[in-house]
Write a protein that holds these residues in place. Structure first.
Motif, mmCIF file in Angstrom:
data_model
loop_
_atom_site.group_PDB
_atom_site.id
_atom_site.type_symbol
_atom_site.label_atom_id
_atom_site.label_comp_id
_atom_site.label_asym_id
_atom_site.label_seq_id
_atom_site.Cartn_x
_atom_site.Cartn_y
_atom_site.Cartn_z
ATOM 1 N N MET A 10 0.844 -1.192 0.000
ATOM 2 C CA MET A 10 0.000 0.000 0.000
ATOM 3 C C MET A 10 0.884 1.250 0.000
ATOM 4 O O MET A 10 0.415 2.347 0.238
ATOM 5 C CB MET A 10 -0.900 0.002 1.243
ATOM 6 N N LEU A 11 2.156 1.040 -0.259
ATOM 7 C CA LEU A 11 3.083 2.156 -0.183
ATOM 8 C C LEU A 11 2.692 3.355 -1.050
ATOM 9 O O LEU A 11 2.688 4.484 -0.577
ATOM 10 C CB LEU A 11 4.502 1.703 -0.532
ATOM 11 N N PRO A 12 2.351 3.118 -2.323
ATOM 12 C CA PRO A 12 2.022 4.274 -3.157
ATOM 13 C C PRO A 12 0.926 5.146 -2.536
ATOM 14 O O PRO A 12 0.953 6.361 -2.665
ATOM 15 C CB PRO A 12 1.552 3.638 -4.469
ATOM 16 N N LEU A 13 -0.011 4.491 -1.853
ATOM 17 C CA LEU A 13 -1.102 5.252 -1.257
ATOM 18 C C LEU A 13 -0.632 6.078 -0.070
ATOM 19 O O LEU A 13 -1.225 7.090 0.268
ATOM 20 C CB LEU A 13 -2.200 4.296 -0.787
ATOM 21 N N LYS A 14 0.442 5.622 0.553
ATOM 22 C CA LYS A 14 0.903 6.308 1.762
ATOM 23 C C LYS A 14 1.789 7.507 1.435
ATOM 24 O O LYS A 14 2.171 8.276 2.317
ATOM 25 C CB LYS A 14 1.655 5.331 2.662
ATOM 26 N N LEU A 15 2.117 7.653 0.163
ATOM 27 C CA LEU A 15 2.974 8.757 -0.261
ATOM 28 C C LEU A 15 2.413 10.098 0.172
ATOM 29 O O LEU A 15 3.137 11.009 0.564
ATOM 30 C CB LEU A 15 3.111 8.718 -1.784
ATOM 31 N N GLY A 16 1.090 10.222 0.099
ATOM 32 C CA GLY A 16 0.427 11.468 0.479
ATOM 33 C C GLY A 16 0.735 11.849 1.915
ATOM 34 O O GLY A 16 0.945 13.024 2.229
ATOM 35 N N PHE A 17 0.824 10.863 2.764
ATOM 36 C CA PHE A 17 1.125 11.106 4.168
ATOM 37 C C PHE A 17 2.526 11.705 4.312
ATOM 38 O O PHE A 17 2.715 12.726 4.976
ATOM 39 C CB PHE A 17 1.024 9.795 4.950
ATOM 40 N N LEU A 18 3.482 11.081 3.639
ATOM 41 C CA LEU A 18 4.865 11.547 3.739
ATOM 42 C C LEU A 18 5.003 12.977 3.217
ATOM 43 O O LEU A 18 5.593 13.842 3.854
ATOM 44 C CB LEU A 18 5.792 10.614 2.951
ATOM 45 N N LEU A 19 4.411 13.231 2.036
ATOM 46 C CA LEU A 19 4.472 14.566 1.449
ATOM 47 C C LEU A 19 3.820 15.588 2.380
ATOM 48 O O LEU A 19 4.327 16.692 2.573
ATOM 49 C CB LEU A 19 3.758 14.583 0.095
ATOM 50 N N GLY A 20 2.676 15.199 2.926
ATOM 51 C CA GLY A 20 1.929 16.098 3.797
ATOM 52 C C GLY A 20 2.725 16.474 5.029
ATOM 53 O O GLY A 20 2.878 17.662 5.347
ATOM 54 N N VAL A 21 3.287 15.485 5.680
ATOM 55 C CA VAL A 21 4.071 15.754 6.882
ATOM 56 C C VAL A 21 5.271 16.631 6.539
ATOM 57 O O VAL A 21 5.565 17.613 7.225
ATOM 58 C CB VAL A 21 4.534 14.431 7.535
ATOM 59 N N PHE A 22 5.914 16.312 5.436
ATOM 60 C CA PHE A 22 7.075 17.079 4.992
ATOM 61 C C PHE A 22 6.704 18.559 4.807
ATOM 62 O O PHE A 22 7.371 19.461 5.326
ATOM 63 C CB PHE A 22 7.588 16.486 3.675
ATOM 64 N N ALA A 23 5.622 18.812 4.078
ATOM 65 C CA ALA A 23 5.229 20.203 3.781
ATOM 66 C C ALA A 23 4.824 20.943 5.051
ATOM 67 O O ALA A 23 5.150 22.126 5.223
ATOM 68 C CB ALA A 23 4.084 20.206 2.769
ATOM 69 N N ILE A 24 4.128 20.276 5.932
ATOM 70 C CA ILE A 24 3.663 20.949 7.148
ATOM 71 C C ILE A 24 4.840 21.258 8.077
ATOM 72 O O ILE A 24 4.967 22.366 8.592
ATOM 73 C CB ILE A 24 2.591 20.103 7.867
ATOM 74 N N VAL A 25 5.721 20.314 8.246
ATOM 75 C CA VAL A 25 6.879 20.543 9.119
ATOM 76 C C VAL A 25 7.746 21.665 8.574
ATOM 77 O O VAL A 25 8.091 22.623 9.276
ATOM 78 C CB VAL A 25 7.707 19.235 9.275
#
Ligand code: UDP
Ligand code: MG
Length: 314
Positions: A223-238
């Motif tokens: 399910m990794l491709p689906l979790k990409l959004g999480f990583l990008l989101g955390v990155f941008a917010i931090v």
């Protein structure tokens, strides 16, 4: 006496079929007379079908299925597996890159009690590009797939009929058989072999087909491709928070004046992060729908004991 089934998908293999047949006949003469050889003609454009028909006429142990067009290797293999009647089922390529001699070792392991015997290639005689993409691909799959899919094994393997029975319950459309077999569990082992070059003809696996297969592996088992959004989101917010904090600090303590556009840029950057997170949440739901729609069994039973006849433990 045990029965053996061989399943061989064939796509433009006119020159290889006869040789494979002869080799298997010689080999099985030593092991058992009770075997079948199922060829699946996957929409070949050469004389593959004619040759199969000839063979089948002369030897009833040879069976063939002719698909209406080219459905691809995994689909062809599935078609063959669906009609097998053996106690041990061996799937192999038609081009003799899966050497029949290895089958002897596989059968030995099966008799020792392994339900799945994978033939694992020791060397790769492919070109530089194919070799290294394969190495990296397996690393990626190893790291992120939800089941442990063995490295350097293709579809040359032996499975017990009980494994085949369970495989039949997996109805998913895009089929990555090596992953599905791994998903089923059961006791497995490996037999190592050196993979020779293809005997005659050209590889039916074009780059396009190989990439599709690779994608199926990743998409169906991770399910990794689906979790990409999480990583990008955390990155941008931090990152956005760090910038914003600095700007606030700078304006309060150093009296620096930032233009409105700079404030906006940072805030919008963070807002993107929030959106990525939302997309990820959506992705999680889509992923669950996807899992459900595969309709895989929730568990697989290997053995059972002491149940009454009328209790239906599948
Ligand atoms: N094959 C098939 N349909 C296809 C492509 C290949 O049934 O669309 C069969 C082919 O005849 C062979 C096996 O799948 O028995 C492996 O194909 P190939 O040798 O082209 O793959 P490679 O060895 O390059 O991975
Ligand atoms: Mg090949």
């Amino acid at each position: 006496m045990e029965k053996y089934s061989f399943v061989v998908p064939a796509y433009n293999e006119e020159k290889n079929i006869g040789i494979l047949y002869d080799k298997l006949c010689n080999l099985m003469a030593e092991i058992s007379q009770n075997w079948e050889l199922i060829f699946v003609n996957d929409g070949s454009r050469d004389r593959t079908l004619d040759i199969l028909k000839d063979l089948a006429k002369n030897d009833k142990r040879v069976k063939y299925i002719d698909l209406s067009r080219n459905f691809g290797h995994q689909a062809a293999l599935t078609a063959g597996l669906d009609v097998c009647t053996g106690d041990a089922i061996i799937s192999m390529d038609c081009d003799l890159q899966d050497p029949p001699e290895v089958v002897v070792k596989m059968i030995k392991k099966w008799k020792e009690g392994y339900a799945i015997v994978y033939a694992r290639r020791q060397n790769r005689q492919d070109n530089f590009l194919k070799k290294y993409t394969a190495i990296w691909y397996y690393k990626l799959l190893d790291r992120f797939a939800s089941v442990n899919i063995p490295r350097n094994v293709a579809d040359f393997r032996l499975i017990d009929s009980k494994v085949l029975g369970k495989l039949g319950g997996m109805k998913e459309q895009s089929r990555y058989l090596r992953g599905m077999v791994a998903w089923l569990g059961f006791k497995y082992t490996f037999v190592d072999f050196d993979r020779p070059e293809r005997l005659h003809g050209e590889a039916g696996y074009t780059w396009e087909k190989s990439i599709k297969l690779a994608m199926d592996g990743i998409m169906n088992f991770s399910m990794l491709p689906l979790k990409l959004g999480f990583l990008l989101g955390v990155f941008a917010i931090v990152l956005g928070t760090i910038f914003l904090s600095y700007m606030i600090f700078d304006s309060v303590f150093h009296n620096t004046r930032y233009e409105l556009i700079k404030w906006l840029t940072v805030v919008i950057f963070m807002a993107f992060g929030v959106q990525f997170i939302l997309i990820w949440i959506l992705g999680e739901y889509v992923g669950r729908i996807y899992e459900e729609s595969k309709d895989r069994p929730v568990y697989i039973i290997n053995e059972k004991g002491n149940f009454d006849e009328d209790i239906d433990v599948k």
